[in-house]
Motif scaffolding. Structure first.
Motif, short mmCIF file in Angstrom:
data_model
loop_
_atom_site.label_atom_id
_atom_site.label_comp_id
_atom_site.label_asym_id
_atom_site.label_seq_id
_atom_site.Cartn_x
_atom_site.Cartn_y
_atom_site.Cartn_z
N UNK A 49 0.82 -1.21 0.00
CA UNK A 49 0.00 0.00 0.00
C UNK A 49 0.85 1.27 0.00
N UNK A 50 2.14 1.13 0.27
CA UNK A 50 3.00 2.31 0.41
C UNK A 50 3.16 3.07 -0.90
N UNK A 51 3.37 2.35 -2.00
CA UNK A 51 3.56 3.01 -3.29
C UNK A 51 2.36 3.81 -3.74
N UNK A 52 1.16 3.19 -3.79
CA UNK A 52 -0.02 3.98 -4.17
C UNK A 52 -0.27 5.16 -3.26
N UNK B 226 -6.26 2.83 -4.77
CA UNK B 226 -5.37 1.68 -4.90
C UNK B 226 -4.76 1.30 -3.56
N UNK B 227 -4.45 2.30 -2.74
CA UNK B 227 -3.88 2.02 -1.42
C UNK B 227 -4.86 1.22 -0.56
N UNK B 228 -6.12 1.64 -0.58
CA UNK B 228 -7.14 0.92 0.19
C UNK B 228 -7.35 -0.48 -0.34
N UNK B 229 -7.33 -0.62 -1.66
CA UNK B 229 -7.49 -1.94 -2.25
C UNK B 229 -6.34 -2.86 -1.83
N UNK B 230 -5.14 -2.32 -1.79
CA UNK B 230 -3.99 -3.11 -1.39
C UNK B 230 -4.07 -3.53 0.06
N UNK B 231 -4.65 -2.68 0.90
CA UNK B 231 -4.79 -3.01 2.32
C UNK B 231 -5.86 -4.07 2.56
N UNK B 232 -6.84 -4.15 1.66
CA UNK B 232 -7.90 -5.13 1.82
C UNK B 232 -9.00 -4.63 2.73
N UNK B 233 -10.04 -5.45 2.97
CA UNK B 233 -11.15 -5.05 3.83
C UNK B 233 -10.67 -4.73 5.24
N UNK B 234 -11.30 -3.77 5.92
CA UNK B 234 -10.85 -3.38 7.26
C UNK B 234 -10.83 -4.53 8.24
N UNK C 154 2.14 -8.03 -17.57
CA UNK C 154 1.85 -9.20 -16.77
C UNK C 154 1.89 -8.84 -15.29
N UNK C 155 1.02 -9.49 -14.50
CA UNK C 155 1.06 -9.22 -13.06
C UNK C 155 2.40 -9.64 -12.46
N UNK C 156 2.89 -8.85 -11.53
CA UNK C 156 4.12 -9.19 -10.82
C UNK C 156 3.74 -9.65 -9.41
N UNK C 157 4.34 -10.74 -8.99
CA UNK C 157 4.03 -11.25 -7.67
C UNK C 157 4.85 -10.48 -6.63
N UNK C 158 4.35 -10.51 -5.42
CA UNK C 158 5.10 -10.00 -4.28
C UNK C 158 5.03 -11.06 -3.19
N UNK D 51 -5.46 -9.42 0.53
CA UNK D 51 -5.53 -10.49 -0.46
C UNK D 51 -4.16 -10.83 -1.02
N UNK D 52 -4.03 -12.07 -1.49
CA UNK D 52 -2.75 -12.57 -1.96
C UNK D 52 -2.60 -12.51 -3.48
N UNK D 53 -3.51 -11.85 -4.18
CA UNK D 53 -3.42 -11.84 -5.63
C UNK D 53 -2.20 -11.07 -6.10
N UNK D 54 -1.49 -11.58 -7.13
CA UNK D 54 -0.31 -10.87 -7.62
C UNK D 54 -0.62 -9.45 -8.08
N UNK D 55 -1.84 -9.22 -8.65
CA UNK D 55 -2.18 -7.90 -9.14
C UNK D 55 -2.17 -6.87 -8.00
N UNK D 56 -2.72 -7.25 -6.86
CA UNK D 56 -2.74 -6.32 -5.73
C UNK D 56 -1.36 -6.21 -5.09
#
Length: 239
Positions: free
Chosen positions: A124-127, A135-143, A163-167, A149-154
């Motif tokens: 969430x730091x980059x967005x 995008x930051x909230x999406x990266x953090x996920x539901x409160x 292509x999605x990059x994994x983290x 979430x573990x999806x590579x896109x997020x």
């Protein structure tokens, strides 16, 4: 490498995801014997062109192969290398454990496994730094979620080809490294100030460059800064 291997010995290095060869050439210039593997033919061609411009003694110390880093076990014997670098490959694979296990297998006892990952704990730091709060909230996920979430896109965003990059989470990689016989020896944050937004930083030189590097070096070694760096450098040692 310099801290772990003293005495000026020539090291056998495997560079997985060698790209244009800048890392392999730097190590060869320092006197080491380097095998670089790269699956992208265009990048490999650029690496070979760069190598061709080097003096003969450096050219003799570098071998460049077009292959996938996941096939190391088929091409190299166990214990072949003193150092294995995986700095631009893990984020492009769907499942890192088989790749890392193969790299540990070709590492000599006491050898160094050096990997660079996108830090899922800091996604969430980059967005946020770029002002993209959606995008930051999406990266953090539901409160109410304990973990995002573990999806590579997020986790990692999109790579240069869309292509999605994994983290990865450092705690997960710590467990993986222990399981493959190369437990974590040291880790650092990378790009805490210069990479966090994902945008290009204007080129600098001289004293300003040295100040930037000093700040990155100090923050990358210190808590709590390194934990929220966009990239992490993890070093395992083969037991």
């Amino acid at each position: 490498m310099a801290a772990r291997f003293t005495g000026g010995r020539q090291l056998r290095v495997l560079d997985v995801g060698a790209a244009r060869g800048s890392q392999a050439l730097r190590l060869a210039r320092a006197g080491h014997k380097v095998t670089g593997v790269e699956s992208d033919s265009a990048l490999l061609s650029a690496a070979r062109s760069a190598l061709a411009a080097e003096p003969e003694d450096i050219r003799r110390r570098v071998r460049l192969l077009e292959e996938d880093g996941r096939e190391t076990g088929a091409h190299f014997l166990p214990g072949t290398f003193d150092v294995v670098l995986c700095h631009d490959a893990l984020m492009h694979v769907a499942e890192p454990d088989p790749l890392l296990a193969g790299l540990a297998r070709v590492l000599a006892t006491g050898g160094l496994l050096s990997i660079l990952i996108r830090n899922a704990d800091a996604r969430a730091m980059g967005p946020a730094a770029a002002g993209d709060w959606t995008a930051a909230l999406a990266a953090l996920g539901p409160p109410e979620a304990a973990e995002a979430p573990e999806t590579p896109e997020l986790q990692g965003g999109a790579g240069p080809r869309g292509r999605p990059l994994r983290a990865d989470r450092p705690a997960t990689l710590r467990t993986t490294l222990s399981g493959i016989g190369a437990p974590l020896h040291a880790w650092y944050g990378v790009g805490l100030f210069t990479e966090v937004t994902g945008k290009a930083v204007p080129p600098v030189a001289g004293a300003e460059f040295e100040r930037i590097m000093a700040a990155e070096e100090r923050a990358g070694r210190a808590d709590p800064y390194r934990a929220v760096a966009p990239l992490l450098h993890l070093c395992g040692v083969r037991d």
